[in-house]
Design an enzyme around this catalytic site. Structure first.
Site, PDB file in Angstrom:
ATOM      1  N   GLU A 283      50.112  59.963  56.966  1.00 53.38           N
ATOM      2  CA  GLU A 283      48.614  60.232  57.682  1.00 53.38           C
ATOM      3  C   GLU A 283      47.960  59.017  58.500  1.00 53.38           C
ATOM      4  O   GLU A 283      48.516  57.780  57.982  1.00 53.38           O
ATOM      5  CB  GLU A 283      47.569  60.460  56.603  1.00 53.38           C
ATOM      6  CG  GLU A 283      48.081  61.888  55.946  1.00 53.38           C
ATOM      7  CD  GLU A 283      47.006  62.495  54.841  1.00 53.38           C
ATOM      8  OE1 GLU A 283      45.906  61.567  54.702  1.00 53.38           O
ATOM      9  OE2 GLU A 283      47.424  63.709  54.341  1.00 53.38           O
ATOM     10  N   HIS A 306      42.924  66.048  56.220  1.00 50.38           N
ATOM     11  CA  HIS A 306      42.759  65.686  54.935  1.00 50.38           C
ATOM     12  C   HIS A 306      41.049  65.763  54.576  1.00 50.38           C
ATOM     13  O   HIS A 306      40.767  64.712  54.031  1.00 50.38           O
ATOM     14  CB  HIS A 306      43.163  64.299  54.708  1.00 50.38           C
ATOM     15  CG  HIS A 306      43.654  64.164  53.188  1.00 50.38           C
ATOM     16  ND1 HIS A 306      44.541  63.346  52.787  1.00 50.38           N
ATOM     17  CD2 HIS A 306      42.883  64.391  52.001  1.00 50.38           C
ATOM     18  CE1 HIS A 306      44.459  63.176  51.486  1.00 50.38           C
ATOM     19  NE2 HIS A 306      43.407  63.899  50.927  1.00 50.38           N
TER      20      HIS A 306
END
Length: 339
Positions: A283, A306
């Site tokens: 990420e 997320h």
């Protein structure tokens, strides 16, 4: 493997030397855009607070943590053994999120650094998003939305279903899984779950003894497990092949749990009708950074950055819960939750 979600983490004060109540004006470093209520609470408790929106890499964190007694992070900052052993003044780490996978807990114990998290504060937010995505995928809203934005009027019931009467499989039946179970059942869904821990079913939910038993009967599978190593690759080629044709998969747990390349193959082949993924193996370290992923561009996939627990309500509750425990520890060295 499918263990239970995190319990609150409280590392014991180790033989490296017990913490002492902080005196004077201690320093706190908050990273990754922790809700401002945390900084405000720490300020009121007498801390000098440095508040940063982004995550820090290992070397930058070691430099920034010098002279800091309390560190606050979310999910992207890695608090490694090297960081902890370089942080001579650090007494506590607050993980302003549900998990502590990003912290070397063994090294924290060795250094006498307490670790606090908020495993239940954002459960409702995650459960609501999961339910919304089950409905969106079952109604094929991602494709309908994309077509309408492209100027195509795709008015059709083909492949679109009500969730009432369909089966939701929940993998990991802890705080989030049980909340999702209640919400889904209220909409008329049948719920089955799988968890290696002994969990009492809520409502009419039924326990599956194996993951395979759940996969072969669920129309939607939602993952809510933690990030311990044995959960890596929990859903791979064999598990995806076992899922019902036309079913959908959701992952709002940990990025390492699903084999994304295999998932893409099952989505493009038509075996699976759709997927919703909120967590990823790699990420970006901050908002606005480039994001690459093998599922990008697929019309039947919902990708979210997320944000499962990212509601204002959840983030404030996490901020207050963890900050209060950090303040309590700074004053008394206790790791118990305040009454």
């Amino acid at each position: 493997m499918t263990p239970a979600p995190h319990a609150p983490t409280r590392t014991p004060l180790a033989a490296a030397g017990p913490s002492r109540p902080l005196t004077g004006r201690p320093r706190a470093l908050l990273l990754e855009g922790v809700h401002p209520e945390a900084a405000a609470l720490l300020h009121r408790a007498g801390f000098d607070v440095d508040d940063h929106r982004g995550a820090l890499g290992e070397d930058a964190l070691i430099a920034a943590i010098r002279g800091v007694q309390v560190l606050g992070i979310r999910s992207r900052t890695r608090v490694s053994r090297r960081v902890l052993h370089a942080a001579g003044d650090l007494q506590a780490v607050g993980a302003f999120c549900t998990g502590t996978d990003q912290i070397d807990l063994q090294a924290a114990t060795e250094r006498g650094v307490a670790v606090f998290n908020a495993p239940h504060a954002n459960g409702r937010s995650v459960a609501e998003l999961a339910l919304a995505e089950v409905i969106a995928l079952t109604r094929r809203l991602p494709e309908r939305n994309a077509a309408a934005h492209a100027g195509v009027w795709d008015k059709s019931a083909t492949g679109s279903h009500e969730v009432r009467g369909r089966c939701l499989g929940i993998v990991g039946y802890g705080a989030i899984g049980t909340q999702l179970s209640v919400l889904a059942e209220a909409l008329g869904m049948d719920v089955v779950f799988h968890d290696l821990a002994e969990r009492a079913p809520v409502g009419r939910a039924r326990r599956c003894e194996t993951l395979h038993e759940l996969l072969v009967q669920a129309d939607a599978v939602s993952l809510h497990v933690d990030g311990r190593p044995q959960n890596a690759g929990l859903i791979g080629e064999a598990q995806l092949a076992a899922m019902r044709p036309g079913s959908v998969l959701l992952n709002l747990s940990r990025g390492s749990v699903v084999d994304l390349a295999a998932l893409r193959r099952h989505l493009t082949s038509g075996h699976l009708a759709g997927a919703a993924i909120d967590v990823f193996p790699d990420e970006p370290s901050a908002a606005g950074r480039p994001f690459t992923n093998p599922l990008r561009g697929l019309p039947n996939v919902l990708l979210t950055p997320h944000v499962g627990g990212s509601t204002q309500e959840a983030q404030r509750e996490i901020a207050v819960s963890v900050a209060n425990r950090l303040v309590s520890h700074a004053r008394t060295t206790t790791t118990a939750r305040a009454a």
